[in-house]
Design a protein around this motif. Structure first.
Motif, mmCIF file in Angstrom:
data_model
loop_
_atom_site.group_PDB
_atom_site.id
_atom_site.type_symbol
_atom_site.label_atom_id
_atom_site.label_comp_id
_atom_site.label_asym_id
_atom_site.label_seq_id
_atom_site.Cartn_x
_atom_site.Cartn_y
_atom_site.Cartn_z
ATOM 1 N N LYS A 144 46.045 32.017 -4.331
ATOM 2 C CA LYS A 144 45.818 32.612 -3.017
ATOM 3 C C LYS A 144 44.553 32.032 -2.388
ATOM 4 O O LYS A 144 43.591 31.730 -3.095
ATOM 5 N N THR A 203 40.977 32.013 -0.829
ATOM 6 C CA THR A 203 39.847 32.909 -1.092
ATOM 7 C C THR A 203 38.962 33.020 0.139
ATOM 8 O O THR A 203 38.628 32.016 0.771
ATOM 9 N N ARG A 228 47.650 38.230 2.358
ATOM 10 C CA ARG A 228 47.982 37.485 1.142
ATOM 11 C C ARG A 228 46.858 36.530 0.744
ATOM 12 O O ARG A 228 47.058 35.324 0.570
ATOM 13 N N CYS A 229 45.675 37.103 0.635
ATOM 14 C CA CYS A 229 44.511 36.317 0.252
ATOM 15 C C CYS A 229 43.698 37.096 -0.769
ATOM 16 O O CYS A 229 44.030 38.233 -1.111
ATOM 17 N N HIS A 230 42.650 36.468 -1.259
ATOM 18 C CA HIS A 230 41.747 37.105 -2.218
ATOM 19 C C HIS A 230 40.350 37.128 -1.613
ATOM 20 O O HIS A 230 39.845 36.094 -1.161
ATOM 21 N N VAL A 231 39.737 38.312 -1.556
ATOM 22 C CA VAL A 231 38.420 38.473 -0.942
ATOM 23 C C VAL A 231 37.368 38.641 -2.033
ATOM 24 O O VAL A 231 37.512 39.484 -2.923
ATOM 25 N N GLU A 274 43.774 42.274 1.924
ATOM 26 C CA GLU A 274 44.342 41.290 1.000
ATOM 27 C C GLU A 274 45.866 41.358 0.987
ATOM 28 O O GLU A 274 46.542 40.321 0.936
#
Length: 246
Positions: free
Chosen positions: A37, A39, A64-67, A60
């Protein structure tokens, strides 16, 4: 069962246990750091930690991401980013104010910082804004009837007084004195400002946005946003403190 068979069974049991442990550790690592994913690196002041903890999981899922979020004093984050490009994150969240100019002058922001507050102060006036009130500076205009609550009333009564003093010191010398002269009525509680404004006992009051959106003012007043240039002068005001994201 022979000793040899017992040893083989034990070795297989150990292999299964270590394999299961390895699978669990890999699954945990992938959940914490999903490399597939994109970031997003976020730096924020500590005061926004609880807000971000509630907001990030939903963000998220939707994007569809990572924080990856790290908290530190915002002025330190701004100065660090301005001094070294290696410390420029994707997003910075923190108190509004002149520190953001460091990043703007270096061209490190993709646009002006976006301001937000949990419950910002607004200028509440009659529908249609007949007195054309646009900023706190207008509260010193001659003939304007201002409603206020005593500075001892916490939190909003005291915050409004602090804001007017800060804006007067930073932008409009003497504004706090003119605002006090224009104050036609001081209500014993800031909640009474809404009813006094609705019944026409004054022309304007500085209220929390939530008060302007609830009865008796809901639909009976116009909430004029306080310009960021003025609101950023506030040095202490809890949920009214303007925050910026860039």
């Amino acid at each position: 069962m022979t000793n040899h068979q017992r040893m083989r069974l034990r070795r297989w049991s150990d292999r299964i246990a270590f394999t299961a442990l390895g699978v669990i550790l890999v699954a945990w690592a992938l959940a914490a750091h999903p490399f597939w994913k994109p970031t997003l690196h976020v730096r924020s002041c500590g005061g926004n930690t609880e807000l971000l903890e509630r907001f990030i999981p939903d963000f998220e899922r939707r994007h569809r991401c990572h924080v990856v979020a790290v908290a530190a004093p915002v002025q330190y984050l701004l100065e660090l980013a301005a001094a070294d490009d290696r410390h420029v994150p994707d997003v910075i969240v923190g108190r509004s104010g002149p520190g953001w100019g460091l990043l703007e002058r270096r061209g490190l922001l993709d646009g002006p910082p976006q301001c937000f507050a949990i419950d910002p102060l607004v200028l509440a006036t009659a529908p249609g804004n007949p007195h054309r009130i646009q900023s706190l500076q207008d509260l010193g205009r001659e003939g304007l009837r201002v409603l206020a609550s005593p500075g001892a009333m916490r939190p909003k009564g005291r915050v409004v007084g602090a804001l007017m003093a800060d804006v007067s010191d930073a932008l409009y010398p003497g504004l706090a004195d003119r605002w006090e002269r224009n104050t036609v009525q001081e209500l014993p509680c800031c909640r009474g400002l809404a009813e006094a404004l609705r019944t026409g006992r004054g022309d304007v009051a500085v209220l929390a946005r939530s008060q302007a959106a609830l009865p008796p003012l809901a639909g009976a007043c116009e909430a004029v946003p306080i310009p960021l240039r003025e609101l950023s002068c506030l040095r202490n005001g809890r949920s009214s403190m303007p925050q910026s994201v860039g």
